[in-house]
Design a protein around this motif. Structure first.
Motif, PDB file in Angstrom:
ATOM      1  N   THR A 216       0.811  -1.221   0.000  1.00  0.00           N
ATOM      2  CA  THR A 216       0.000   0.000   0.000  1.00  0.00           C
ATOM      3  C   THR A 216       0.844   1.270   0.000  1.00  0.00           C
ATOM      4  O   THR A 216       0.321   2.376   0.109  1.00  0.00           O
ATOM      5  CB  THR A 216      -0.936   0.023   1.219  1.00  0.00           C
ATOM      6  N   GLY A 217       2.164   1.118  -0.106  1.00  0.00           N
ATOM      7  CA  GLY A 217       3.028   2.275  -0.274  1.00  0.00           C
ATOM      8  C   GLY A 217       3.364   3.035   0.993  1.00  0.00           C
ATOM      9  O   GLY A 217       3.718   4.220   0.927  1.00  0.00           O
ATOM     10  N   GLY A 248      -4.326   5.127   9.472  1.00  0.00           N
ATOM     11  CA  GLY A 248      -4.601   6.536   9.732  1.00  0.00           C
ATOM     12  C   GLY A 248      -3.703   7.458   8.942  1.00  0.00           C
ATOM     13  O   GLY A 248      -4.149   8.507   8.449  1.00  0.00           O
ATOM     14  N   TYR A 249      -2.440   7.072   8.800  1.00  0.00           N
ATOM     15  CA  TYR A 249      -1.502   7.870   8.012  1.00  0.00           C
ATOM     16  C   TYR A 249      -1.964   7.980   6.565  1.00  0.00           C
ATOM     17  O   TYR A 249      -1.945   9.067   5.967  1.00  0.00           O
ATOM     18  CB  TYR A 249      -0.109   7.244   8.082  1.00  0.00           C
ATOM     19  N   LEU A 250      -2.388   6.859   5.985  1.00  0.00           N
ATOM     20  CA  LEU A 250      -2.846   6.874   4.594  1.00  0.00           C
ATOM     21  C   LEU A 250      -4.087   7.752   4.429  1.00  0.00           C
ATOM     22  O   LEU A 250      -4.245   8.423   3.403  1.00  0.00           O
ATOM     23  CB  LEU A 250      -3.133   5.440   4.130  1.00  0.00           C
ATOM     24  N   ALA A 259      -5.832   3.082   2.269  1.00  0.00           N
ATOM     25  CA  ALA A 259      -6.116   2.899   3.692  1.00  0.00           C
ATOM     26  C   ALA A 259      -7.153   1.797   3.903  1.00  0.00           C
ATOM     27  O   ALA A 259      -7.019   0.957   4.800  1.00  0.00           O
ATOM     28  CB  ALA A 259      -6.604   4.208   4.305  1.00  0.00           C
ATOM     29  N   ILE A 260      -8.188   1.785   3.065  1.00  0.00           N
ATOM     30  CA  ILE A 260      -9.224   0.756   3.176  1.00  0.00           C
ATOM     31  C   ILE A 260      -8.637  -0.623   2.875  1.00  0.00           C
ATOM     32  O   ILE A 260      -8.911  -1.602   3.577  1.00  0.00           O
ATOM     33  CB  ILE A 260     -10.392   1.065   2.217  1.00  0.00           C
ATOM     34  N   TYR A 265      -6.798  -5.832   4.690  1.00  0.00           N
ATOM     35  CA  TYR A 265      -5.693  -6.795   4.671  1.00  0.00           C
ATOM     36  C   TYR A 265      -5.248  -7.130   6.095  1.00  0.00           C
ATOM     37  O   TYR A 265      -5.060  -8.301   6.447  1.00  0.00           O
ATOM     38  CB  TYR A 265      -4.530  -6.210   3.874  1.00  0.00           C
ATOM     39  N   GLY A 266      -5.081  -6.091   6.924  1.00  0.00           N
ATOM     40  CA  GLY A 266      -4.640  -6.320   8.297  1.00  0.00           C
ATOM     41  C   GLY A 266      -5.658  -7.098   9.106  1.00  0.00           C
ATOM     42  O   GLY A 266      -5.311  -8.004   9.869  1.00  0.00           O
TER      43      GLY A 266
END
Length: 333
Positions: A216-217, A248-250, A259-260, A265-266
């Motif tokens: 996700t970069g 949250g950062y994304l 972020a989604i 994934y997590g």
């Protein structure tokens, strides 16, 4: 008291104190060698039929050390490089626009923050804590070299002469043979429960979560993967201590879709490791309570340093086994 007996007791006590002072600086490495020999024993047991005790022991230990050192060296170099670039990456407008982050944070929370100042302070503290000054680094590296050399030799001798050592311990232990057998069986189960159910799962969870960060970069994914593996040893926090803030950062940088994806994934993939791999790896009859793991990890780190991550929970697991056996044989009446 017999004079000869008193003399032997005093001499034994003095030599025990001297021996303890000699062993104490390397106690962590000595316990680590016992743990390494314990893990390698099943392999040694099979290979010694064909190679003999000596050749099998040295071959298994050297292969294990090489298999651990090469990946750890490469990973450590990547982590250190990532950590050194972390502050620059966070403060670089090419990577992260701190003004945008501050505005977004104020928008969602109503609070003002200075990201550059916080980043600089955090990085300085981290660098000071982990690396210290140059002389300290040399001292740490020298001690680690001596410690790992000692651990390698002790592991070899524990494998080669392990059976004789165990017989000596059994003869020295003033309890019946059936109690000793039960005790060793319980310690064996609890040790494997820690190694497979917590150490192995922590490494797998951290690696799986790290793939999600990289995909996700999220910047400095290698460094954060290392942090997640360390946090994976603490059941309450776990890898979520990194990948959730990364979500949250994304969001703050405007990458809502990423972020989604990271959140899904997590929740799914990293959660599957805990829900599927852990039950398969752990012997339920020897399962160790998460509170014991937390105390073992933190206490082990405090006493033994990084090696304590593994030793601490194993020691407390062994203590639990001893208490179980004692209760079983001596408190029922």
């Amino acid at each position: 008291m017999d004079v000869q007996k008193a003399f032997l007791l005093i001499l034994t006590g003095l030599l025990t104190v001297v021996a303890w002072l000699m062993v104490r600086p390397f106690l962590g490495y000595i316990l680590a060698s016992v743990l390494l020999a314990f893990m390698l024993h099943p392999v040694h047991k099979k290979t010694r039929k064909y190679l003999g005790d000596s050749i099998s022991s040295i071959t298994v230990v050297l292969l294990a050390v090489l298999a651990a050192i090469i990946p750890l060296t490469l990973a450590s170099a990547a982590v250190v490089n990532d950590a050194s670039d972390l502050s620059e990456d966070l403060n670089s407008t090419d990577v992260v626009n701190t003004t945008v982050l501050e505005e977004q944070f104020h928008r969602y929370t109503g609070q003002d923050i200075d990201i550059e100042r916080l980043t600089e302070e955090t990085t300085n503290r981290f660098t000071s804590l982990v690396f210290g000054n140059f002389s300290r680094i040399l001292n740490v590296v020298g001690n680690m070299f001596i410690g790992f050399t000692l651990m390698t030799f002790l592991s070899y001798y524990l494998l080669k002469d392990g059976d004789s050592f165990i017989r000596w311990v059994k003869d020295l232990t003033p309890v019946s043979e059936n109690i000793q057998s039960d005790l060793y069986d319980q310690i064996n189960r609890s040790t494997w429960a820690v190694l497979k159910g917590h150490v192995l799962v922590a490494v797998i969870q951290g690696a799986v979560a790290g793939i999600g960060l990289a995909a996700t970069g999220v910047p400095n994914a290698v460094f954060w993967t290392f942090v997640m593996i360390m946090l994976g040893f603490i059941p309450i926090i776990g890898t979520a201590g990194v990948w959730v803030p990364a979500v949250g950062y994304l969001v703050l940088v405007g990458r809502v879709n990423a972020a989604i994806l990271l959140f899904l994934y997590g929740t799914i993939m990293v959660g599957l490791v805990d829900n599927i791999v852990r039950p398969l790896a752990v012997d339920r009859s020897a399962n160790i309570h998460p509170a014991v793991i937390i105390i073992g990890v933190l206490g082990g780190l405090h006493i033994f340093g990084a090696i304590g991550l593994f030793i601490g929970p194993v020691v407390l697991g062994a203590l639990k086994s001893i208490l179980m056996v004692f209760t079983r044989y001596y408190t029922r009446s």
